[in-house]
Design a protein around this motif. Sequence first.
Motif, PDB file in Angstrom:
ATOM      1  N   THR A 155       0.862  -1.307  -0.310  1.00 60.97           N
ATOM      2  CA  THR A 155      -0.042  -0.006  -0.008  1.00 60.97           C
ATOM      3  C   THR A 155       0.924   1.173  -0.025  1.00 60.97           C
ATOM      4  O   THR A 155       2.151   1.330   0.624  1.00 60.97           O
ATOM      5  CB  THR A 155      -0.939   0.031   1.152  1.00 60.97           C
ATOM      6  OG1 THR A 155      -1.613   1.168   1.130  1.00 60.97           O
ATOM      7  CG2 THR A 155      -0.180  -0.035   2.457  1.00 60.97           C
ATOM      8  N   THR A 156       0.150   2.318  -0.592  1.00 59.77           N
ATOM      9  CA  THR A 156       1.100   3.729  -0.623  1.00 59.77           C
ATOM     10  C   THR A 156       0.527   4.490   0.702  1.00 59.77           C
ATOM     11  O   THR A 156       1.177   5.544   0.668  1.00 59.77           O
ATOM     12  CB  THR A 156       0.627   4.293  -1.878  1.00 59.77           C
ATOM     13  OG1 THR A 156      -0.618   4.389  -1.964  1.00 59.77           O
ATOM     14  CG2 THR A 156       1.291   3.560  -3.055  1.00 59.77           C
ATOM     15  N   ARG A 157      -0.317   3.959   1.596  1.00 58.91           N
ATOM     16  CA  ARG A 157      -0.729   4.837   2.586  1.00 58.91           C
ATOM     17  C   ARG A 157       0.086   4.871   3.719  1.00 58.91           C
ATOM     18  O   ARG A 157       0.872   3.916   3.760  1.00 58.91           O
ATOM     19  CB  ARG A 157      -2.427   4.655   2.950  1.00 58.91           C
ATOM     20  CG  ARG A 157      -2.223   3.489   3.865  1.00 58.91           C
ATOM     21  CD  ARG A 157      -3.763   3.160   4.584  1.00 58.91           C
ATOM     22  NE  ARG A 157      -3.779   2.014   5.323  1.00 58.91           N
ATOM     23  CZ  ARG A 157      -3.378   1.782   6.397  1.00 58.91           C
ATOM     24  NH1 ARG A 157      -2.247   2.466   7.104  1.00 58.91           N
ATOM     25  NH2 ARG A 157      -3.639   0.611   7.078  1.00 58.91           N
ATOM     26  N   ALA A 158       0.256   5.771   4.573  1.00 53.28           N
ATOM     27  CA  ALA A 158       1.230   5.826   5.606  1.00 53.28           C
ATOM     28  C   ALA A 158       0.827   4.760   6.703  1.00 53.28           C
ATOM     29  O   ALA A 158      -0.605   4.616   6.990  1.00 53.28           O
ATOM     30  CB  ALA A 158       1.078   7.276   6.082  1.00 53.28           C
ATOM     31  N   PRO A 159       1.666   4.475   7.501  1.00 53.65           N
ATOM     32  CA  PRO A 159       1.155   3.569   8.622  1.00 53.65           C
ATOM     33  C   PRO A 159       0.294   4.292   9.704  1.00 53.65           C
ATOM     34  O   PRO A 159       0.710   5.391  10.041  1.00 53.65           O
ATOM     35  CB  PRO A 159       2.521   2.880   9.040  1.00 53.65           C
ATOM     36  CG  PRO A 159       3.641   3.355   7.845  1.00 53.65           C
ATOM     37  CD  PRO A 159       3.068   4.487   7.301  1.00 53.65           C
ATOM     38  N   ARG A 160      -0.359   3.401  10.119  1.00 58.42           N
ATOM     39  CA  ARG A 160      -1.240   3.937  11.496  1.00 58.42           C
ATOM     40  C   ARG A 160      -0.453   3.462  12.545  1.00 58.42           C
ATOM     41  O   ARG A 160       0.386   2.573  12.552  1.00 58.42           O
ATOM     42  CB  ARG A 160      -2.741   3.198  11.510  1.00 58.42           C
ATOM     43  CG  ARG A 160      -3.548   3.891  10.232  1.00 58.42           C
ATOM     44  CD  ARG A 160      -4.788   3.364  10.109  1.00 58.42           C
ATOM     45  NE  ARG A 160      -5.759   3.571   9.205  1.00 58.42           N
ATOM     46  CZ  ARG A 160      -6.764   3.125   8.637  1.00 58.42           C
ATOM     47  NH1 ARG A 160      -7.138   1.957   8.927  1.00 58.42           N
ATOM     48  NH2 ARG A 160      -7.559   3.532   7.468  1.00 58.42           N
ATOM     49  N   GLU A 161      -0.945   4.078  13.551  1.00 59.67           N
ATOM     50  CA  GLU A 161      -0.145   4.021  14.816  1.00 59.67           C
ATOM     51  C   GLU A 161      -0.214   2.403  15.431  1.00 59.67           C
ATOM     52  O   GLU A 161      -1.248   1.922  15.265  1.00 59.67           O
ATOM     53  CB  GLU A 161      -0.697   4.659  16.195  1.00 59.67           C
ATOM     54  CG  GLU A 161       0.137   4.527  17.367  1.00 59.67           C
ATOM     55  CD  GLU A 161      -0.463   5.268  18.628  1.00 59.67           C
ATOM     56  OE1 GLU A 161      -0.292   5.171  19.997  1.00 59.67           O
ATOM     57  OE2 GLU A 161      -1.386   6.359  18.010  1.00 59.67           O
ATOM     58  N   GLY A 162       1.015   1.731  15.548  1.00 60.33           N
ATOM     59  CA  GLY A 162       0.804   0.370  15.905  1.00 60.33           C
ATOM     60  C   GLY A 162       1.130  -0.633  14.738  1.00 60.33           C
ATOM     61  O   GLY A 162       1.257  -1.698  14.926  1.00 60.33           O
ATOM     62  N   GLU A 163       0.904  -0.059  13.475  1.00 60.73           N
ATOM     63  CA  GLU A 163       1.074  -1.122  12.397  1.00 60.73           C
ATOM     64  C   GLU A 163       2.406  -1.233  12.146  1.00 60.73           C
ATOM     65  O   GLU A 163       3.551  -0.537  12.168  1.00 60.73           O
ATOM     66  CB  GLU A 163       0.556  -0.438  11.268  1.00 60.73           C
ATOM     67  CG  GLU A 163      -0.937  -0.562  11.216  1.00 60.73           C
ATOM     68  CD  GLU A 163      -1.717   0.044   9.868  1.00 60.73           C
ATOM     69  OE1 GLU A 163      -2.925  -0.414   9.540  1.00 60.73           O
ATOM     70  OE2 GLU A 163      -1.003   0.981   9.290  1.00 60.73           O
ATOM     71  N   VAL A 164       2.804  -2.536  11.655  1.00 60.59           N
ATOM     72  CA  VAL A 164       4.309  -2.886  11.344  1.00 60.59           C
ATOM     73  C   VAL A 164       4.267  -3.195   9.705  1.00 60.59           C
ATOM     74  O   VAL A 164       3.619  -3.940   9.215  1.00 60.59           O
ATOM     75  CB  VAL A 164       4.487  -4.293  12.015  1.00 60.59           C
ATOM     76  CG1 VAL A 164       5.899  -4.757  11.626  1.00 60.59           C
ATOM     77  CG2 VAL A 164       4.328  -3.875  13.656  1.00 60.59           C
ATOM     78  N   ASP A 165       5.595  -2.632   9.179  1.00 58.28           N
ATOM     79  CA  ASP A 165       5.633  -2.874   7.971  1.00 58.28           C
ATOM     80  C   ASP A 165       6.034  -4.479   7.642  1.00 58.28           C
ATOM     81  O   ASP A 165       6.775  -5.024   8.409  1.00 58.28           O
ATOM     82  CB  ASP A 165       6.988  -1.878   7.404  1.00 58.28           C
ATOM     83  CG  ASP A 165       7.111  -2.212   6.032  1.00 58.28           C
ATOM     84  OD1 ASP A 165       6.418  -2.461   5.214  1.00 58.28           O
ATOM     85  OD2 ASP A 165       8.474  -1.877   5.382  1.00 58.28           O
ATOM     86  N   GLY A 166       5.410  -5.018   6.606  1.00 56.44           N
ATOM     87  CA  GLY A 166       5.729  -6.479   6.462  1.00 56.44           C
ATOM     88  C   GLY A 166       4.831  -7.165   7.238  1.00 56.44           C
ATOM     89  O   GLY A 166       4.543  -8.564   7.017  1.00 56.44           O
ATOM     90  N   GLY A 167       4.231  -6.696   8.533  1.00 52.12           N
ATOM     91  CA  GLY A 167       3.109  -7.456   9.168  1.00 52.12           C
ATOM     92  C   GLY A 167       1.605  -7.196   8.656  1.00 52.12           C
ATOM     93  O   GLY A 167       0.976  -7.865   8.246  1.00 52.12           O
ATOM     94  N   ASP A 168       1.426  -5.917   8.800  1.00 51.22           N
ATOM     95  CA  ASP A 168       0.189  -5.328   8.643  1.00 51.22           C
ATOM     96  C   ASP A 168      -0.031  -4.986   7.296  1.00 51.22           C
ATOM     97  O   ASP A 168      -1.189  -5.462   6.596  1.00 51.22           O
ATOM     98  CB  ASP A 168      -0.146  -4.385   9.277  1.00 51.22           C
ATOM     99  CG  ASP A 168       0.074  -4.412  10.979  1.00 51.22           C
ATOM    100  OD1 ASP A 168      -1.074  -4.832  11.490  1.00 51.22           O
ATOM    101  OD2 ASP A 168       0.614  -4.007  11.544  1.00 51.22           O
ATOM    102  N   TYR A 169       0.906  -4.437   6.700  1.00 50.38           N
ATOM    103  CA  TYR A 169       1.159  -4.172   5.091  1.00 50.38           C
ATOM    104  C   TYR A 169       2.412  -3.991   4.849  1.00 50.38           C
ATOM    105  O   TYR A 169       3.542  -3.875   5.522  1.00 50.38           O
ATOM    106  CB  TYR A 169       0.557  -2.781   4.995  1.00 50.38           C
ATOM    107  CG  TYR A 169      -1.231  -2.833   4.838  1.00 50.38           C
ATOM    108  CD1 TYR A 169      -1.766  -3.261   3.962  1.00 50.38           C
ATOM    109  CD2 TYR A 169      -1.883  -2.342   5.723  1.00 50.38           C
ATOM    110  CE1 TYR A 169      -3.377  -3.109   3.950  1.00 50.38           C
ATOM    111  CE2 TYR A 169      -3.071  -2.270   6.106  1.00 50.38           C
ATOM    112  CZ  TYR A 169      -3.946  -2.552   4.999  1.00 50.38           C
ATOM    113  OH  TYR A 169      -5.254  -2.857   5.163  1.00 50.38           O
TER     114      TYR A 169
END
Length: 203
Positions: free
Chosen positions: A37-51
């Motif tokens: 996704t091109t959207r910014a991570p939300r608080e608590g989201e992990v790169d490679g885990g959530d998106y």
Amino acid sequence: MFATLYIIAAPSGAGKTSLVKALVGRDNRVMVSVSHTTRAPREGEVDGGDYNFTTPETFRQMVEAGQFLEHAQVFDNFYGTSREWVEQRLAEGTDVILEIDWQGARLVREAFAEAVGIFILPPSRQALEARLRGRGQDSKEIIARRMRDAISEISHYDEFDYLIVNDDFDTALGELASVILARRQRLEVQKSVHQAMITDLLA
């Protein structure tokens, strides 16, 4: 290949993500595809885990290279599913869930006609709006836009194979798990898994 590709769609606020998370937590034979996704991570989201968070430029390059099974614009951002990752998991015998919208579902079915579609509905408009407001993350304008988009999403419910109403969470989770279980009990699957036993029984 007896693993199944599941397409699970729902309007924002219907509880799709929570249901899928709970399902995966109790069933180690199913995985959720992690979208780019091109959207910014939300608080608590992990790169490679959530998106897999990426830049618009990198996303466009991946589209041009044909690396996505499907990709679409949702609100002001882009989302895509890695074709290679999905094909590898299915080949290994793992069921895969794609959490995508109706547009993505159409594209996936063009590549995987055997994919199973499941649509999650909220019990009412009032309940849907209450859930969106309860997040406490969005302004009134954004909530109004999400409600309009939700109604548009819901209008495509009949393009799917199964319909689950998420009124009571545990009931909806049980219904979702039942769909997965029923697919695994198909004759062709069980015959392959238990061929030796069946041969012995018939000897």
